[in-house]
Design an enzyme around this catalytic site. Structure first.
Site, PDB file in Angstrom:
ATOM      1  N   CYS A  21      65.201 112.990 -64.880  1.00 20.17           N
ATOM      2  CA  CYS A  21      65.939 112.323 -63.806  1.00 20.17           C
ATOM      3  C   CYS A  21      67.409 112.697 -63.940  1.00 20.17           C
ATOM      4  O   CYS A  21      67.824 113.339 -64.912  1.00 20.17           O
ATOM      5  CB  CYS A  21      65.760 110.807 -63.909  1.00 20.17           C
ATOM      6  SG  CYS A  21      66.448 110.113 -65.438  1.00 20.17           S
ATOM      7  N   HIS A  50      64.859 109.081 -74.833  1.00 18.96           N
ATOM      8  CA  HIS A  50      63.659 108.848 -75.633  1.00 18.96           C
ATOM      9  C   HIS A  50      62.658 110.000 -75.472  1.00 18.96           C
ATOM     10  O   HIS A  50      61.653 109.894 -74.771  1.00 18.96           O
ATOM     11  CB  HIS A  50      63.014 107.520 -75.235  1.00 18.96           C
ATOM     12  CG  HIS A  50      63.759 106.335 -75.744  1.00 18.96           C
ATOM     13  ND1 HIS A  50      63.688 105.086 -75.166  1.00 18.96           N
ATOM     14  CD2 HIS A  50      64.617 106.198 -76.794  1.00 18.96           C
ATOM     15  CE1 HIS A  50      64.451 104.237 -75.837  1.00 18.96           C
ATOM     16  NE2 HIS A  50      65.030 104.897 -76.826  1.00 18.96           N
ATOM     17  N   HIS A  83      70.871 104.967 -72.525  1.00 15.99           N
ATOM     18  CA  HIS A  83      70.351 103.604 -72.347  1.00 15.99           C
ATOM     19  C   HIS A  83      71.440 102.544 -72.311  1.00 15.99           C
ATOM     20  O   HIS A  83      71.183 101.395 -71.977  1.00 15.99           O
ATOM     21  CB  HIS A  83      69.364 103.276 -73.473  1.00 15.99           C
ATOM     22  CG  HIS A  83      68.287 104.309 -73.614  1.00 15.99           C
ATOM     23  ND1 HIS A  83      68.284 105.244 -74.625  1.00 15.99           N
ATOM     24  CD2 HIS A  83      67.207 104.573 -72.849  1.00 15.99           C
ATOM     25  CE1 HIS A  83      67.235 106.030 -74.475  1.00 15.99           C
ATOM     26  NE2 HIS A  83      66.565 105.661 -73.409  1.00 15.99           N
ATOM     27  N   GLU A 135      68.019  99.503 -73.851  1.00 19.11           N
ATOM     28  CA  GLU A 135      68.680  99.142 -72.593  1.00 19.11           C
ATOM     29  C   GLU A 135      68.826  97.625 -72.481  1.00 19.11           C
ATOM     30  O   GLU A 135      69.871  97.124 -72.045  1.00 19.11           O
ATOM     31  CB  GLU A 135      67.887  99.689 -71.405  1.00 19.11           C
ATOM     32  CG  GLU A 135      68.578  99.436 -70.079  1.00 19.11           C
ATOM     33  CD  GLU A 135      67.745  99.875 -68.881  1.00 19.11           C
ATOM     34  OE1 GLU A 135      67.856  99.209 -67.826  1.00 19.11           O
ATOM     35  OE2 GLU A 135      66.994 100.866 -69.001  1.00 19.11           O
ATOM     36  N   THR A 173      65.739  99.055 -66.167  1.00 23.18           N
ATOM     37  CA  THR A 173      65.537 100.027 -65.081  1.00 23.18           C
ATOM     38  C   THR A 173      64.228 100.805 -65.181  1.00 23.18           C
ATOM     39  O   THR A 173      63.790 101.391 -64.196  1.00 23.18           O
ATOM     40  CB  THR A 173      66.694 101.049 -65.045  1.00 23.18           C
ATOM     41  OG1 THR A 173      66.691 101.808 -66.255  1.00 23.18           O
ATOM     42  CG2 THR A 173      68.033 100.362 -64.863  1.00 23.18           C
ATOM     43  N   SER A 231      59.278 106.000 -75.106  1.00 26.63           N
ATOM     44  CA  SER A 231      59.828 106.125 -73.748  1.00 26.63           C
ATOM     45  C   SER A 231      59.138 105.109 -72.850  1.00 26.63           C
ATOM     46  O   SER A 231      57.972 105.267 -72.489  1.00 26.63           O
ATOM     47  CB  SER A 231      59.609 107.541 -73.216  1.00 26.63           C
ATOM     48  OG  SER A 231      59.833 107.588 -71.822  1.00 26.63           O
ATOM     49  N   SER A 232      59.867 104.067 -72.467  1.00 27.03           N
ATOM     50  CA  SER A 232      59.281 102.986 -71.664  1.00 27.03           C
ATOM     51  C   SER A 232      58.688 103.512 -70.362  1.00 27.03           C
ATOM     52  O   SER A 232      57.564 103.171 -69.994  1.00 27.03           O
ATOM     53  CB  SER A 232      60.344 101.925 -71.367  1.00 27.03           C
ATOM     54  OG  SER A 232      59.826 100.905 -70.550  1.00 27.03           O
ATOM     55  N   ASN A 233      59.436 104.370 -69.662  1.00 28.99           N
ATOM     56  CA  ASN A 233      58.940 104.820 -68.353  1.00 28.99           C
ATOM     57  C   ASN A 233      57.718 105.720 -68.496  1.00 28.99           C
ATOM     58  O   ASN A 233      56.839 105.731 -67.624  1.00 28.99           O
ATOM     59  CB  ASN A 233      60.055 105.495 -67.552  1.00 28.99           C
ATOM     60  CG  ASN A 233      60.362 106.896 -68.002  1.00 28.99           C
ATOM     61  OD1 ASN A 233      59.753 107.866 -67.537  1.00 28.99           O
ATOM     62  ND2 ASN A 233      61.300 107.043 -68.925  1.00 28.99           N
TER      63      ASN A 233
END
Length: 344
Positions: A21, A50, A83, A135, A173, A231-233
């Site tokens: 991104c 991450h 973050h 974050e 986010t 990596s959360s996303n």
């Protein structure tokens, strides 16, 4: 998007958008440019993003990753990760006379500013996110006395506020949009006067990658998400794929982590990657799959992305200063041009 209903022997549906991104791209380039501008070592507090591969690649170039500000030698340069960090971290850096470059994603910075504003207006802020995520720690640090973490719908019953007419929600986010809104709905049942932030806090890239994998997942026997476990996303993408109809889903950092047993009885593999993943890792997965008969790749484009962010202001300032100094050197093209003009 192509004919998603047509079946073919052993195909890959490649989700787009995927991978880097704008915030991640900015943060990674910031470390690379800092190494070029100032030389190694450059210290980075926490992982810049991450992703295991990205961190290892930057380490080879001279970046040193530390967990805490106190690990950075006094007077050194330190970069804050995408973050975001709490205000206390900036204070710690100032005490150690560190030169700081803030690579916080501008979309995370927006949430920080919202937290500060609502705290000044004496709201109770309900921050939807996962405990311990960097974050969340950074955002909470902006107004710790006003912020309560809500870690999913099951946590809503534990929330206590001072005044039910002055409550607002904010969000990490990188959450699943569906997960976040389920929590918001539960909060609104408890607090009917709960207000929403002025704009959606879920990152555009997180949303776009989730929309894309939903389109792919319904047609897939197996979904492979390239990304790191912290990596959360990326983790959310696996959950979203399974929720959207994928028969199986797995998260891998590298193609070598794919288990051939996953391919048993599979004709369609969906592939995507988290927002902190360079495309070279996806290419590796596609090559691995092609070697096993999955050479037919169809890109499933759900939307185009064009957003970019400028580099951190501290880095831009020094790059401009260097460019100006270079232009004034006698041997520089710009200086030669000025001299020739003066002679004419």
């Amino acid at each position: 998007m192509g004919d998603m209903t047509a079946t073919s022997a052993r195909r890959v549906l490649l989700a787009a958008p995927r991978g880097y991104c704008a915030g991640v791209d900015r943060a990674v380039i910031a470390v690379e440019k800092a190494l070029e501008q100032y030389g190694a070592p450059i210290y980075v507090r926490k992982e810049i993003v991450h992703n295991k591969y990205v961190v290892q690649t930057l380490e080879k170039k001279g970046a040193i990753f530390v967990d805490e500000t106190e690990e950075v030698p006094e007077g050194s340069i330190v970069i804050f990760s995408a973050h975001g960090v709490a205000p206390v971290v900036h204070e710690e850096a100032a005490e150690r006379k560190l030169a700081t470059i803030d690579a916080t994603c501008p979309l995370v910075t927006k949430v920080h500013k919202e937290a500060v504003r609502f705290a000044k207006e004496d709201y109770d802020i309900l921050l939807i996110g996962h405990e311990g995520h960097e974050e969340v720690i950074g955002t909470s640090g902006e107004a710790p006395e006003h912020i309560t973490l809500v870690d999913g719908p099951g946590d809503v019953e534990n929330v206590r506020v001072r005044d039910e007419s002055k409550v607002v929600w904010l969000s990490q986010t990188t959450l699943s949009v569906d997960e976040a809104m389920e929590t918001v709905d539960a909060l609104k049942e408890r607090f009917p006067k709960l207000i929403s932030p002025p704009s959606d806090d879920i990152c555009y890239a997180t949303q776009n990658r989730q929309i894309a994998i939903k389109q792919v997942a319904a047609e897939s026997d197996l979904v492979i998400v390239v990304g790191s476990k912290n990596s959360s996303n990326s983790v959310r993408l696996v959950e979203v794929a399974l929720g959207a109809g994928a028969k199986a889903g797995h998260l891998v950092d590298y193609a070598s982590e794919i288990d051939e047993a996953w391919l048993e009885g599979v004709t369609t593999v969906g592939v995507t990657s988290g927002a902190s993943v360079p495309d070279v890792l996806v290419e590796g997965v596609l090559e691995w799959l092609a070697e096993r008969g999955f050479g037919d790749v169809e890109v499933v484009q759900s939307m185009q992305e064009s957003l970019t962010f400028s580099l951190p202001k501290e880095l831009r300032r020094d790059l401009r200063a260097e460019a100006a100094a270079a232009a004034d050197r006698p041997e520089s093209p710009a200086a030669v041009g000025r001299q020739e003009g003066a002679q004419r």
